[in-house]
Design an enzyme around this catalytic site. Structure first.
Site, PDB file in Angstrom:
ATOM      1  N   ASP A 124       0.832  -1.210   0.000  1.00 18.16           N
ATOM      2  CA  ASP A 124       0.000   0.000   0.000  1.00 18.16           C
ATOM      3  C   ASP A 124       0.870   1.264   0.000  1.00 18.16           C
ATOM      4  OD1 ASP A 124      -2.264   1.618  -0.011  1.00 18.16           O
ATOM      5  OD2 ASP A 124      -2.503   1.571   2.170  1.00 18.16           O
TER       6      ASP A 124
ATOM      7  N   GLN B  63      -3.911  -5.310   5.555  1.00 17.15           N
ATOM      8  CA  GLN B  63      -3.607  -4.323   6.604  1.00 17.15           C
ATOM      9  C   GLN B  63      -4.508  -4.585   7.800  1.00 17.15           C
ATOM     10  OE1 GLN B  63      -4.084  -1.203   3.641  1.00 17.15           O
ATOM     11  NE2 GLN B  63      -2.209  -0.216   4.325  1.00 17.15           N
TER      12      GLN B  63
ATOM     13  N   ARG C 134       3.846  12.400  10.809  1.00 18.54           N
ATOM     14  CA  ARG C 134       2.511  12.368  10.205  1.00 18.54           C
ATOM     15  C   ARG C 134       1.828  11.103  10.688  1.00 18.54           C
ATOM     16  NH1 ARG C 134       0.000   9.416   6.237  1.00 18.54           N
ATOM     17  NH2 ARG C 134      -1.302  10.434   4.676  1.00 18.54           N
TER      18      ARG C 134
ATOM     19  N   ASP D  85      -0.877   8.565  10.446  1.00 20.65           N
ATOM     20  CA  ASP D  85      -1.757   8.144   9.355  1.00 20.65           C
ATOM     21  C   ASP D  85      -3.115   7.684   9.879  1.00 20.65           C
ATOM     22  OD1 ASP D  85      -2.123   7.362   6.525  1.00 20.65           O
ATOM     23  OD2 ASP D  85      -2.232   5.333   7.338  1.00 20.65           O
TER      24      ASP D  85
ATOM     25  N   GLU E 200      -3.530  13.086   9.989  1.00 21.64           N
ATOM     26  CA  GLU E 200      -4.072  12.788   8.668  1.00 21.64           C
ATOM     27  C   GLU E 200      -5.466  12.224   8.903  1.00 21.64           C
ATOM     28  OE1 GLU E 200      -4.743  10.488   4.825  1.00 21.64           O
ATOM     29  OE2 GLU E 200      -4.469   9.579   6.785  1.00 21.64           O
TER      30      GLU E 200
ATOM     31  N   HIS F 101      -0.690  12.208  -2.383  1.00 21.43           N
ATOM     32  CA  HIS F 101      -0.492  10.901  -3.027  1.00 21.43           C
ATOM     33  C   HIS F 101      -1.791  10.108  -3.102  1.00 21.43           C
ATOM     34  CE1 HIS F 101      -0.600   9.974   1.186  1.00 21.43           C
ATOM     35  NE2 HIS F 101      -0.770   8.692   0.883  1.00 21.43           N
ATOM     36  N   ASP F 102      -2.806  10.528  -2.346  1.00 19.84           N
ATOM     37  CA  ASP F 102      -4.063   9.779  -2.320  1.00 19.84           C
ATOM     38  C   ASP F 102      -5.041  10.298  -3.372  1.00 19.84           C
ATOM     39  OD1 ASP F 102      -3.656   7.798  -0.406  1.00 19.84           O
ATOM     40  OD2 ASP F 102      -4.075   9.183   1.243  1.00 19.84           O
TER      41      ASP F 102
ATOM     42  N   ARG G 133      -4.504   5.046  -7.717  1.00 23.81           N
ATOM     43  CA  ARG G 133      -3.794   6.183  -7.120  1.00 23.81           C
ATOM     44  C   ARG G 133      -2.352   6.260  -7.646  1.00 23.81           C
ATOM     45  NH1 ARG G 133      -4.667   5.160  -0.844  1.00 23.81           N
ATOM     46  NH2 ARG G 133      -4.215   3.054  -1.581  1.00 23.81           N
TER      47      ARG G 133
HETATM   48  C1  OTU Z   1      -4.118   6.962   4.368  1.00 20.98           C
HETATM   49  O1  OTU Z   1      -5.240   7.382   3.658  1.00 20.98           O
HETATM   50  C2  OTU Z   1      -2.929   7.019   3.428  1.00 20.98           C
HETATM   51  O2  OTU Z   1      -2.709   8.335   3.019  1.00 20.98           O
HETATM   52  C3  OTU Z   1      -3.189   6.101   2.259  1.00 20.98           C
HETATM   53  O3  OTU Z   1      -2.199   6.183   1.282  1.00 20.98           O
HETATM   54  C4  OTU Z   1      -3.313   4.701   2.800  1.00 20.98           C
HETATM   55  O4  OTU Z   1      -3.702   3.831   1.777  1.00 20.98           O
HETATM   56  C5  OTU Z   1      -4.348   4.606   3.926  1.00 20.98           C
HETATM   57  O5  OTU Z   1      -4.244   5.655   4.874  1.00 20.98           O
HETATM   58  C6  OTU Z   1      -4.125   3.340   4.685  1.00 20.98           C
HETATM   59  O6  OTU Z   1      -2.896   3.391   5.361  1.00 20.98           O
HETATM   60  O7  OTU Z   1      -6.894   6.923   6.089  1.00 20.98           O
HETATM   61  O8  OTU Z   1      -7.783   9.238   7.132  1.00 20.98           O
HETATM   62  O9  OTU Z   1      -9.581   7.920   0.776  1.00 20.98           O
HETATM   63  O10 OTU Z   1      -7.741   9.318   1.920  1.00 20.98           O
HETATM   64  O11 OTU Z   1      -7.373   5.974   3.042  1.00 20.98           O
HETATM   65  C7  OTU Z   1      -7.720   9.083   5.800  1.00 20.98           C
HETATM   66  C8  OTU Z   1      -8.386   7.284   0.849  1.00 20.98           C
HETATM   67  C9  OTU Z   1      -6.990   7.849   5.375  1.00 20.98           C
HETATM   68  C10 OTU Z   1      -7.475   7.969   1.798  1.00 20.98           C
HETATM   69  C11 OTU Z   1      -7.565   7.329   3.154  1.00 20.98           C
HETATM   70  C12 OTU Z   1      -6.502   7.891   4.023  1.00 20.98           C
END
Ligand code: OTU
Length: 650
Positions: free
Chosen positions: A141, A252, A282, A284, A326, A395-396, A520
């Site tokens: 991922d 995951q 950051r 996630d 995030e 990147h998303d 993506r």
């Molecule tokens: C984040 O994404 C990461 O930026 C993604 O690249 C990962 O795939 C994901 O976590 C899993 O680790 O969780 O709070 O709509 O915006 O998955 C938002 C898709 C997230 C992303 C969402 C985001």
């Protein structure tokens, strides 16, 4: 705060600490622990107070904080003290960020050090390296399925390379941002492997169930995140013979924070990377940290308590290190990730401004600012000493997360309008020059998000193909307009690595079996250095974008009114194609900058009458900081050229 019960416990813990901790010179550690212990204890008690091992867990947490403090090297401890003194350091307008993949941008971490001059040339001084920790080679991922939280993936280098990079950055007054994937691990992480082999201790690190009963109950209220590639929120693990919660991809596994051991492990990992020299972490997917039957399992109150705990603990050991939340959630929820109170309930200092991002894309498609203005107006107030991470794309995928109520007020049916926007950006809408792809289309709910590079989404790809000078010009103007907003809005602008040279969509991912189902990757291409070279060739697309961005970045850093001190005033103006706001210098309130953006393809008029009472346009003209030109009102109105932006000062 001093409170007897918690102080008595603190004293007890301090006496019982392992001798190697008790003996060290830990003055700053103890003063910070004393200041934060009441909060840490109360939060930990709220979450885990019912457990018989509560006290042991509490001791284990404090020991973790102390051990990581002992390891913290002198120059990082010094930086903590400096930042404690200059606590508004990150609110300054001098910071400009960029997110990039170290392999796609520079091969590996060593290569990245040699590419820093490119970032410095542009003016970028905050570097977010996309996740670099050890991942399975296939199912990664993009780095967010971590197999080992304490080791760098050998494809990118070593932990020593990270430390060396951090030192190099520090010498150049640049910041390092690293990811900590707090919500889940790869199914190949040691904890998952051991859970799979039947170790109860590690099964308790995840949400593991014998049959479908609990998963089905959860599913009743949980939305799907990746409905096309990974439908549902649970995966059957055959080796374990059980079901495990997997909100994102099936590989995951969601960590179970009902177990305090998980929280302590994660705090340990956060502090580990703080000690390797990260300035900012950051975190996630923070909205997902707590799962609860009957809820959406997003934005739960406990997720906020966990973040408060992480922050309080980080402030004890590494107070100079900041968090980025995030949380790509609705505007009314996002601001809560700053915390509800700067002292008593602090969470993350920085948060992705996903609301602004989606509103900007709305303005690009509709060519008006109706929704953008409403969205900004209704953005909830954030805490003092908290700042936005403003971005155009990352990147998303791009989610259209603006508030339904604002869409309604703008005269749109929210669902229909979102459908229009998706159609517009995937080029399904006639006349649209955009070249995106739909991401995560959900046939049940009708939802969809958007993939594609900035340049391709604003029409540069189709314009170049058609050799259409006018359309190329429009695309470039749109790219600059979007950046002019994130550079002036208030907060840290975060650029995405290919955007400064107008990188287009890239279909290489289709050849990779692990990437081809996740579009993506369309906008995560290898950075094209030969294309980047053309930034120095006058008249090229690359030069036009890069040089204008570089100039705006340099100017931003000089404009003290752009520092983020709750000093933005939005002007509601008659013309629905304009975004108009002022920024006022905190030190000198007469020093104001007026930002005017025209999202329409025609020139637009702005009446200056509403601006006059605010001390703007007193002399009938103001100077555009970007072009150096004086902009003069004629017949009490200004004309704003198509798709352009002014930063006006006296
Ligand atoms: C984040 O994404 C990461 O930026 C993604 O690249 C990962 O795939 C994901 O976590 C899993 O680790 O969780 O709070 O709509 O915006 O998955 C938002 C898709 C997230 C992303 C969402 C985001």
């Amino acid at each position: 705060m001093y409170e007897q019960a918690s102080h008595a416990l603190l004293n007890e813990i301090l006496i019982a600490l392992k001798p190697e901790i008790g003996n060290m010179r830990l003055r700053h550690f103890y003063t910070r622990l004393g200041a934060n212990f009441y909060a840490i204890h109360s939060l930990f008690h709220l979450l885990y107070g019912g457990r018989t091992d509560f006290k042991e867990q509490m001791v284990s947490l404090v020991e973790t904080l102390a051990f990581r403090y002992i390891e913290r090297v002198p120059h990082l401890r010094r930086s903590d003290l400096e930042r404690e003194r200059d606590y508004n350091w990150f609110m300054s307008q001098k910071w400009v960020g960029m997110a990039l993949y170290c392999d796609r941008f520079a091969g590996d971490l060593k290569g990245l050090r040699t590419r820093l001059p490119y970032l410095q040339e542009l003016g970028v001084n905050m570097l977010h390296i996309m996740p670099i920790l050890d991942c399975p080679p296939g199912h990664s991922d993009g780095g967010y399925a971590v197999r080992d939280f304490r080791n760098v993936d050998t494809r990118y280098g070593t932990t020593e390379d990270v430390e060396a990079l951090s030192a190099t950055l520090k010498r150049r007054d640049m910041l390092l941002v690293l990811d900590v994937v707090v919500n889940h691990t790869s199914d190949e992480h040691e904890w998952a492997q051991r859970a799979r082999r039947g170790e109860k201790k590690y099964q308790d690190y995840y949400y593991v169930f014998d049959d479908r009963e609990m998963p089905d109950t959860y599913e009743e209220t949980m939305p799907e995140i990746f409905p096309t590639t990974s439908p549902g929120n649970f995966t059957r693990d055959e080796a374990m013979g059980k079901w495990v919660m997997t909100v994102f991809n099936s590989y995951q596994w969601d960590l179970n924070y009902h177990n305090p051991a998980v929280l302590i492990e994660m705090i340990d990992i956060i502090l580990f990377w703080a000690n390797k020299g990260a300035d900012i972490l950051r975190l996630d997917a923070v909205a997902f940290l707590w799962k609860k039957i009957g809820g959406t399992c997003q934005n739960e109150r406990e997720a906020h308590l966990l973040l408060q705990l992480m922050k309080d603990c980080c402030q004890v050991t590494a107070p100079g290190v900041l968090f980025i939340a995030e949380a790509i959630v609705s505007p009314s929820e996002i601001t809560k990730y700053f915390g509800e109170d700067a002292i008593n309930a602090k969470e993350c200092e920085i948060a992705y401004n996903a609301a602004l991002m989606s509103l900007l894309w709305d303005a690009v498609a509709t060519k008006n600012t109706k929704l953008l203005n409403l969205g900004i107006k209704n953005l909830p107030n954030k805490l003092e000493r908290a700042t936005w991470l403003n971005y155009v794309r990352c990147h998303d995928d791009i989610g259209l997360g603006f508030a339904d109520s604002d869409a309604l007020l703008s005269g749109y049916d929210p669902a229909q309008h979102r459908r229009f926007l998706v159609d517009y950006f995937i080029g399904r809408y006639s006349g649209s020059p955009a070249r995106g792809l739909p991401f995560g289309e959900n046939s049940e709910t009708g939802d969809a998000r958007i993939s594609g590079s900035l340049a391709s989404l604003v029409g540069l790809e189709s314009a170049l193909e058609n050799n259409d000078e006018g359309a190329i010009d429009t695309a470039i103007k749109t790219i600059l307009l979007l950046h002019s907003v994130i550079l002036s809005f208030g907060g840290i602008p975060l650029l995405y690595y290919g955007d400064a040279i107008g990188m287009l969509n890239n279909l290489e991912y289709l050849a990779d079996p692990y990437q081809r189902d996740d579009n993506r990757w369309l906008h995560r291409s290898r950075f094209d250095w030969s294309k980047a070279e053309r930034r120095h060739q006058h008249g090229t697309v690359e030069c036009r974008i890069f040089s204008a961005l570089k100039r705006m970045i340099a100017l931003r850093k000089e404009i003290t009114a752009f520092a983020d001190f709750d000093n933005r005033q939005l002007f509601v103006v008659d013309n629905p194609n304009l975004l108009v706001f002022s920024r006022t210098d905190q030190q000198n309130s007469r020093n104001k900058v007026l930002v005017i953006c025209n999202f329409n393809v025609e020139a637009q008029a702005l009446l200056i009458a509403p601006l006059l009472p605010h001390g703007l346009f007193q002399q009938g003209s103001m100077k555009d900081i970007c072009s150096g030109e004086r902009i003069t009102a004629e017949n009490d109105a200004l004309m704003i050229p198509p798709l352009s932006c002014y930063w006006l000062a006296d």
